[in-house]
Design a protein around this motif. Structure first.
Motif, PDB file in Angstrom:
ATOM      1  N   LYS A 175      13.842  33.207  13.970  1.00 46.58           N
ATOM      2  CA  LYS A 175      15.067  33.621  14.670  1.00 46.58           C
ATOM      3  C   LYS A 175      16.163  32.571  14.535  1.00 46.58           C
ATOM      4  O   LYS A 175      17.331  32.893  14.317  1.00 46.58           O
ATOM      5  CB  LYS A 175      14.767  33.888  16.146  1.00 46.58           C
ATOM      6  N   GLN A 176      15.793  31.298  14.667  1.00 50.63           N
ATOM      7  CA  GLN A 176      16.771  30.226  14.511  1.00 50.63           C
ATOM      8  C   GLN A 176      17.350  30.223  13.100  1.00 50.63           C
ATOM      9  O   GLN A 176      18.556  30.075  12.908  1.00 50.63           O
ATOM     10  CB  GLN A 176      16.121  28.866  14.799  1.00 50.63           C
ATOM     11  N   ILE A 177      16.478  30.389  12.127  1.00 47.08           N
ATOM     12  CA  ILE A 177      16.919  30.365  10.728  1.00 47.08           C
ATOM     13  C   ILE A 177      17.872  31.517  10.440  1.00 47.08           C
ATOM     14  O   ILE A 177      18.944  31.321   9.857  1.00 47.08           O
ATOM     15  CB  ILE A 177      15.703  30.425   9.777  1.00 47.08           C
ATOM     16  N   ASN A 178      17.488  32.721  10.845  1.00 44.35           N
ATOM     17  CA  ASN A 178      18.325  33.893  10.575  1.00 44.35           C
ATOM     18  C   ASN A 178      19.691  33.765  11.237  1.00 44.35           C
ATOM     19  O   ASN A 178      20.732  34.065  10.640  1.00 44.35           O
ATOM     20  CB  ASN A 178      17.626  35.167  11.053  1.00 44.35           C
ATOM     21  N   ALA A 179      19.685  33.318  12.500  1.00 42.96           N
ATOM     22  CA  ALA A 179      20.949  33.167  13.223  1.00 42.96           C
ATOM     23  C   ALA A 179      21.822  32.102  12.568  1.00 42.96           C
ATOM     24  O   ALA A 179      23.032  32.299  12.370  1.00 42.96           O
ATOM     25  CB  ALA A 179      20.678  32.814  14.680  1.00 42.96           C
ATOM     26  N   ALA A 180      21.233  30.976  12.230  1.00 42.25           N
ATOM     27  CA  ALA A 180      22.001  29.873  11.660  1.00 42.25           C
ATOM     28  C   ALA A 180      22.566  30.222  10.291  1.00 42.25           C
ATOM     29  O   ALA A 180      23.711  29.876   9.976  1.00 42.25           O
ATOM     30  CB  ALA A 180      21.134  28.621  11.562  1.00 42.25           C
ATOM     31  N   ILE A 181      21.785  30.888   9.457  1.00 45.02           N
ATOM     32  CA  ILE A 181      22.279  31.277   8.134  1.00 45.02           C
ATOM     33  C   ILE A 181      23.435  32.267   8.264  1.00 45.02           C
ATOM     34  O   ILE A 181      24.445  32.163   7.560  1.00 45.02           O
ATOM     35  CB  ILE A 181      21.140  31.862   7.276  1.00 45.02           C
ATOM     36  N   THR A 182      23.307  33.218   9.201  1.00 37.57           N
ATOM     37  CA  THR A 182      24.392  34.185   9.421  1.00 37.57           C
ATOM     38  C   THR A 182      25.671  33.466   9.850  1.00 37.57           C
ATOM     39  O   THR A 182      26.756  33.735   9.327  1.00 37.57           O
ATOM     40  CB  THR A 182      23.990  35.209  10.496  1.00 37.57           C
ATOM     41  N   ILE A 183      25.549  32.534  10.793  1.00 34.19           N
ATOM     42  CA  ILE A 183      26.713  31.784  11.258  1.00 34.19           C
ATOM     43  C   ILE A 183      27.314  30.960  10.123  1.00 34.19           C
ATOM     44  O   ILE A 183      28.535  30.930   9.930  1.00 34.19           O
ATOM     45  CB  ILE A 183      26.327  30.872  12.440  1.00 34.19           C
ATOM     46  N   ALA A 184      26.458  30.298   9.352  1.00 32.75           N
ATOM     47  CA  ALA A 184      26.945  29.462   8.255  1.00 32.75           C
ATOM     48  C   ALA A 184      27.686  30.289   7.211  1.00 32.75           C
ATOM     49  O   ALA A 184      28.719  29.870   6.681  1.00 32.75           O
ATOM     50  CB  ALA A 184      25.776  28.714   7.621  1.00 32.75           C
ATOM     51  N   GLN A 185      27.156  31.478   6.906  1.00 33.94           N
ATOM     52  CA  GLN A 185      27.827  32.353   5.937  1.00 33.94           C
ATOM     53  C   GLN A 185      29.169  32.834   6.463  1.00 33.94           C
ATOM     54  O   GLN A 185      30.165  32.865   5.726  1.00 33.94           O
ATOM     55  CB  GLN A 185      26.920  33.545   5.605  1.00 33.94           C
ATOM     56  N   LEU A 186      29.216  33.195   7.754  1.00 31.65           N
ATOM     57  CA  LEU A 186      30.474  33.649   8.349  1.00 31.65           C
ATOM     58  C   LEU A 186      31.497  32.528   8.400  1.00 31.65           C
ATOM     59  O   LEU A 186      32.699  32.751   8.187  1.00 31.65           O
ATOM     60  CB  LEU A 186      30.219  34.205   9.755  1.00 31.65           C
ATOM     61  N   ARG A 187      31.053  31.309   8.668  1.00 30.98           N
ATOM     62  CA  ARG A 187      31.979  30.181   8.698  1.00 30.98           C
ATOM     63  C   ARG A 187      32.634  29.970   7.341  1.00 30.98           C
ATOM     64  O   ARG A 187      33.823  29.646   7.265  1.00 30.98           O
ATOM     65  CB  ARG A 187      31.239  28.912   9.139  1.00 30.98           C
ATOM     66  N   ARG A 188      31.885  30.167   6.282  1.00 30.21           N
ATOM     67  CA  ARG A 188      32.474  29.998   4.950  1.00 30.21           C
ATOM     68  C   ARG A 188      33.495  31.103   4.663  1.00 30.21           C
ATOM     69  O   ARG A 188      34.537  30.841   4.065  1.00 30.21           O
ATOM     70  CB  ARG A 188      31.369  29.985   3.893  1.00 30.21           C
ATOM     71  N   LYS A 189      33.197  32.312   5.112  1.00 27.33           N
ATOM     72  CA  LYS A 189      34.157  33.407   4.943  1.00 27.33           C
ATOM     73  C   LYS A 189      35.416  33.168   5.787  1.00 27.33           C
ATOM     74  O   LYS A 189      36.508  33.605   5.432  1.00 27.33           O
ATOM     75  CB  LYS A 189      33.528  34.746   5.375  1.00 27.33           C
ATOM     76  N   ALA A 190      35.228  32.477   6.906  1.00 30.16           N
ATOM     77  CA  ALA A 190      36.320  32.310   7.869  1.00 30.16           C
ATOM     78  C   ALA A 190      37.321  31.234   7.480  1.00 30.16           C
ATOM     79  O   ALA A 190      38.381  31.130   8.098  1.00 30.16           O
ATOM     80  CB  ALA A 190      35.742  31.983   9.252  1.00 30.16           C
ATOM     81  N   VAL A 191      37.022  30.438   6.466  1.00 29.50           N
ATOM     82  CA  VAL A 191      37.912  29.331   6.102  1.00 29.50           C
ATOM     83  C   VAL A 191      39.315  29.828   5.772  1.00 29.50           C
ATOM     84  O   VAL A 191      40.312  29.204   6.148  1.00 29.50           O
ATOM     85  CB  VAL A 191      37.316  28.529   4.927  1.00 29.50           C
ATOM     86  N   ASP A 192      39.427  30.974   5.091  1.00 28.18           N
ATOM     87  CA  ASP A 192      40.741  31.504   4.725  1.00 28.18           C
ATOM     88  C   ASP A 192      41.593  31.811   5.943  1.00 28.18           C
ATOM     89  O   ASP A 192      42.820  31.694   5.897  1.00 28.18           O
ATOM     90  CB  ASP A 192      40.593  32.778   3.883  1.00 28.18           C
ATOM     91  N   LYS A 193      40.956  32.220   7.047  1.00 27.83           N
ATOM     92  CA  LYS A 193      41.699  32.595   8.244  1.00 27.83           C
ATOM     93  C   LYS A 193      41.792  31.469   9.274  1.00 27.83           C
ATOM     94  O   LYS A 193      42.724  31.444  10.080  1.00 27.83           O
ATOM     95  CB  LYS A 193      41.056  33.817   8.904  1.00 27.83           C
TER      96      LYS A 193
END
Length: 243
Positions: free
Chosen positions: A31-49
């Motif tokens: 659960k920790q891994i799945n949550a953290a990977i999702t957050i990390a991926q979203l953070r990279r997408k969020a850099v533009d905004k």
């Protein structure tokens, strides 16, 4: 937090995920891994905004998609310093944060407890003093205690399809007719049928960034009939219909 820091240096592309997850399972549960990977991926997408702030914040996928372009947020908040702003349907706090960073006193409302928790976390990470409250916007009293109300109703249904009928927004656009605030600003669909807005004594603004139509905004009370705002490398320019 330790895992998120670790993931900042990792390859999160699909081809590398299986090996990465296998290695992480030696130290973390699934659960920790799945949550953290999702957050990390979203953070990279969020850099533009969100620029550098993206690495500090939490996101959900749909909230990130709905967040305004950074240049639109900067344009929208350029004259709000010192104003009392009510952010209705604030979600994870993207617009509340922009208003607060521009010097406004902000109160954010949303019915989703998880999104409010994320909004509070994000404000804390950016050291911003924003009041977030979990409440039903359809019954929340909107009075002239606020200088500006910013309203961002959902414009997609549960299947992710766009909603163009303003009375099918969640909640419906007509909710604003009960409000008493001196200035109301509403994000609406750029594909809105203008005939549906005839009963609103409002200005309609269409905003483009680098030639791409990004947002439409309803402003009450009406000052102009229609505004087309263009944001590009040269700055902000406008075409105004005075009628």
């Amino acid at each position: 937090q330790h895992l998120l820091l670790e993931l900042e240096q990792e390859d999160l592309s699909p081809k590398s995920l299986l090996a990465l997850v296998t290695r992480l399972r030696k130290s973390y549960d699934s659960k920790q891994i799945n949550a953290a990977i999702t957050i990390a991926q979203l953070r990279r997408k969020a850099v533009d905004k969100f620029g550098r702030d993206a690495q500090k914040l939490l996101f959900t996928d749909d909230a990130l998609q709905q967040a305004s372009d950074a240049r639109i947020r900067a344009y929208r908040t350029q004259d709000v310093s010192g104003l009392r702003v009510l952010d209705m349907c604030c979600g994870i706090g993207s617009d509340s944060i922009a208003f607060a960073q521009a010097g406004a006193i902000v109160h954010g409302i949303d019915f989703d407890e998880t999104r409010i928790a994320i909004a509070r976390y994000n404000a804390d990470m950016l050291k911003l003093d924003i009041q977030f409250e979990c409440a039903d916007v359809t019954t929340f009293p909107v009075t002239d205690a606020y200088d500006l109300v910013f309203f961002d109703p959902a414009r997609r249904n549960n299947q992710g399809r766009r909603i163009y009928d303003v009375e099918q927004y969640i909640p419906a656009l007509s909710l604003i007719k009960t409000w008493q605030a001196p200035h109301v600003m509403v994000k609406i669909s750029p594909g809105v049928d203008l005939d549906q807005l005839q009963s609103y004594d409002a200005t309609v603004e269409f905003i483009s960034v680098e030639g791409n139509l990004k947002e439409a905004v309803l402003h009450l009370p009406k000052t102009k009939s229609l505004i087309a705002t263009k944001i590009d490398a040269l700055g902000v320019s406008q075409w105004i219909n005075q009628n």
